[in-house]
Motif scaffolding. Structure first.
Motif, mmCIF file in Angstrom:
data_model
loop_
_atom_site.group_PDB
_atom_site.id
_atom_site.type_symbol
_atom_site.label_atom_id
_atom_site.label_comp_id
_atom_site.label_asym_id
_atom_site.label_seq_id
_atom_site.Cartn_x
_atom_site.Cartn_y
_atom_site.Cartn_z
ATOM 1 N N LYS A 96 -1.672 9.646 -4.053
ATOM 2 C CA LYS A 96 -2.187 9.020 -2.852
ATOM 3 C C LYS A 96 -2.744 7.671 -3.284
ATOM 4 N N GLU A 112 -1.466 10.149 5.555
ATOM 5 C CA GLU A 112 -1.950 11.193 4.661
ATOM 6 C C GLU A 112 -1.755 10.826 3.193
ATOM 7 N N ASN A 113 -0.943 9.790 2.936
ATOM 8 C CA ASN A 113 -0.634 9.398 1.559
ATOM 9 C C ASN A 113 -1.189 8.043 1.163
ATOM 10 N N VAL A 160 3.527 7.109 -4.409
ATOM 11 C CA VAL A 160 3.530 8.126 -3.359
ATOM 12 C C VAL A 160 4.724 9.055 -3.522
ATOM 13 N N TYR A 189 -10.726 9.478 -0.494
ATOM 14 C CA TYR A 189 -10.034 10.502 -1.284
ATOM 15 C C TYR A 189 -10.934 11.337 -2.195
ATOM 16 N N ILE A 232 -5.084 9.804 -7.564
ATOM 17 C CA ILE A 232 -5.566 8.829 -6.590
ATOM 18 C C ILE A 232 -5.559 7.475 -7.283
#
Length: 263
Positions: A31, A52-53, A26, A78, A7
């Protein structure tokens, strides 16, 4: 996937180098929480990368509440934070006659103080995962050009901060801090800046070899590729390091023969 499950918080990520970094992260399995100033650009990037990313958080990083808000939003979205990329920057021309105090204060606010504040806010969370920080500097940190005085000073300070924190934070918290210093990069803002300075619209197609031995300058994607090593576990225990991304030695150069005796 070199960044699988990572993340990553990226400032100045809606355009240029930051956007290229977000795309590459990504693509490598991460993410991203991307920050910038233009809401529409942030939304477009999230649509491109997929909700979603990627997520976007629009705020000026010099806002006193920005560091905590950026970190809090990343955690809310996240659940953790593995890395911070301090990419946002204020670039402006100034020399000894035009670098006044308000300009210099703005340079430091964006290029030096905000990155430090974001690291401070992120540190408790980065320490939990032995994460990392990657500061995006500039080769101008080594001295710079006469007309980039204020910018060069602020990037020099960022470089000193990287070396200091890269040592102290790694020893105490296990958090690596490194920096890359890109040379001249062909971003959309750079194209516009040069046009506003009176250069032709395709100026980047005819750059003197003294500035670009390759006959061209860097693309944002090339800078983003270099970031992967520093953000990945492949970096191992490397910390407090600064890597110049340039086509020629920053210190000591073999000038073209046409320049011999002319300076």
């Amino acid at each position: 996937m070199r960044l699988s499950s990572k993340i990553i918080l990226i400032t100045g990520g809606y355009t240029g180098i930051g956007r290229a970094i977000a795309r590459r992260c990504v693509a490598e399995g991460a993410k991203v929480m991307v920050n910038g100033l233009e809401e529409d650009r942030g939304k477009s990037l999230v649509e491109e990368l997929g909700a979603e990313n990627a997520s976007a958080f629009t705020i000026d990083i010099t806002n006193p509440q920005a560091p905590q808000k950026l970190v809090a939003e990343t955690l809310r979205t996240y659940g953790k934070l593995d890395a911070v990329v301090n990419n946002a920057a204020f670039i402006g021309s100034s020399n000894i006659n035009t670098t006044d105090i308000p300009l210099l204060e703005r340079m430091f606010a964006v290029n030096t103080i905000a990155p430090l504040s974001i690291i401070q806010a992120a540190l408790p969370h980065l320490s939990k995962v032995h994460g990392c920080v990657l500061n995006i500097g500039s080769i101008n940190a080594w001295g710079g050009e006469p007309n980039l005085l204020g910018y060069s000073i602020s990037k020099g300070a960022l470089m000193t901060m990287t070396r200091n924190l890269g040592d102290s934070l790694f020893r105490e918290y296990g958090v690596r801090v490194n920096q890359i210093n890109p040379g001249w990069v062909l971003t959309e803002k750079e194209i516009l800046n040069k046009e506003q300075q009176g250069m032709k619209s395709d100026w980047y197609k005819d750059i003197p070899s003294i500035f670009a031995p390759a006959g061209r300058i860097f693309t944002p994607e090339e800078i983003a590729t270099a970031c992967l090593y520093w953000l990945s576990d492949e970096c191992g225990p490397v910390s407090a390091q600064v890597m110049d991304l340039e086509q020629f030695p920053v210190i000591g150069r073999n000038l073209p023969k046409s320049w011999e005796g002319s300076h």
